[in-house]
Write an enzyme that holds these catalytic residues in place. Sequence first.
Site, PDB file in Angstrom:
ATOM      1  N   ARG A 221       0.854  -1.189   0.000  1.00  0.00           N
ATOM      2  CA  ARG A 221       0.000   0.000   0.000  1.00  0.00           C
ATOM      3  C   ARG A 221       0.887   1.236   0.000  1.00  0.00           C
ATOM      4  O   ARG A 221       1.916   1.281   0.681  1.00  0.00           O
ATOM      5  CB  ARG A 221      -0.915   0.028   1.235  1.00  0.00           C
ATOM      6  CG  ARG A 221      -1.950  -1.090   1.253  1.00  0.00           C
ATOM      7  CD  ARG A 221      -3.037  -0.843   0.210  1.00  0.00           C
ATOM      8  NE  ARG A 221      -4.053  -1.892   0.225  1.00  0.00           N
ATOM      9  CZ  ARG A 221      -4.034  -2.971  -0.542  1.00  0.00           C
ATOM     10  NH1 ARG A 221      -3.013  -3.156  -1.365  1.00  0.00           N
ATOM     11  NH2 ARG A 221      -5.004  -3.848  -0.490  1.00  0.00           N
ATOM     12  N   HIS A 269       1.168  -0.117 -10.402  1.00  0.00           N
ATOM     13  CA  HIS A 269       0.187  -0.927  -9.661  1.00  0.00           C
ATOM     14  C   HIS A 269      -0.161  -2.203 -10.441  1.00  0.00           C
ATOM     15  O   HIS A 269      -1.324  -2.489 -10.723  1.00  0.00           O
ATOM     16  CB  HIS A 269      -1.078  -0.119  -9.373  1.00  0.00           C
ATOM     17  CG  HIS A 269      -1.832  -0.636  -8.170  1.00  0.00           C
ATOM     18  ND1 HIS A 269      -2.444   0.186  -7.264  1.00  0.00           N
ATOM     19  CD2 HIS A 269      -2.064  -1.908  -7.732  1.00  0.00           C
ATOM     20  CE1 HIS A 269      -3.036  -0.544  -6.324  1.00  0.00           C
ATOM     21  NE2 HIS A 269      -2.808  -1.808  -6.586  1.00  0.00           N
TER      22      HIS A 269
END
Length: 306
Positions: A221, A269
């Site tokens: 994260r 990502h």
Amino acid sequence: MTLTVLLAAGHGVFEEYDAPLRAAFAAQGLDAALVTDAAPESVDYIVYAPSSPVQDFAPFTRCRAVLSLWAGVERIVANPTLTQPLARMVDPSLTQGMVEYVTGHVLRYHLGLDRPASKWAPLVPPLAQDRRVGFLGLGELGRACAQALVALGFDVAGWSRSPRAVAGIACHHGADGLRKVLQCSEILVTLLPDTPATANILNAQTLAQLPRGARIINPGRGTLVEDAALLAALDTGQIAAATLDVFRTEPLPAEHPYWAHPSVTVTPHIAAATRPDTASAVIAANIARVQAGQPLLHEVSRSAGY
């Protein structure tokens, strides 16, 4: 009775998931209609992505579960209108993708593959057994990645907020355990969830506890890393390099210093993408379990946030 399954996601998701979900429902023997719009009181299950316009779950009085298409649930778990059980996505393909990403970048740093070759100057890397790799996070993804590295011979330690026992891994927890893992990690992988307890866990103080010249891989994260502290540590050489797949703002703004820093690798990502075929099978199997009166798999703890 035909079940009504609402696919509540952003633009283009229905086209990706329509055929795989229908096939998965059929494989589980479910009589289910997949829709993108329905009267809330008629919906039995919601298949959900945070890009969905659905943010008020209160009208869905018949809904038996909300099934996330994402492994991360931080953008939905605190929604006060969500009273239905929530399942996070645990997809074998997602896990395999993360294992491949982490293993690849650990090997890249371990073998020194980024080192420029301007002259014939052999530099033999240590064997895996002599390279210490640390993990912050020993959940589903952290365990899978750590065990893959153990299988390659790496010396692996891991930290989690609650006690864990994983074969082949030196497991630690608590503040003292965090310090121990940081101090021994030549390569550090962060795979913690996004919670108030994990925000900025890599900051000036904790980065200073790593061996000088350590490498960092963050596919977990963006909020785990205090960006200014990492950039400062990279500039002093305390941290030799960082591979970052997740960020506080995505897409990563063009003016962000990470793009230009010579010791930072940015990936967009991609470490653990949800794949429609396998994710659909997971969702259908979970719906079948609930219909059969069995517990929901991978149910999220509201208090823990994951």
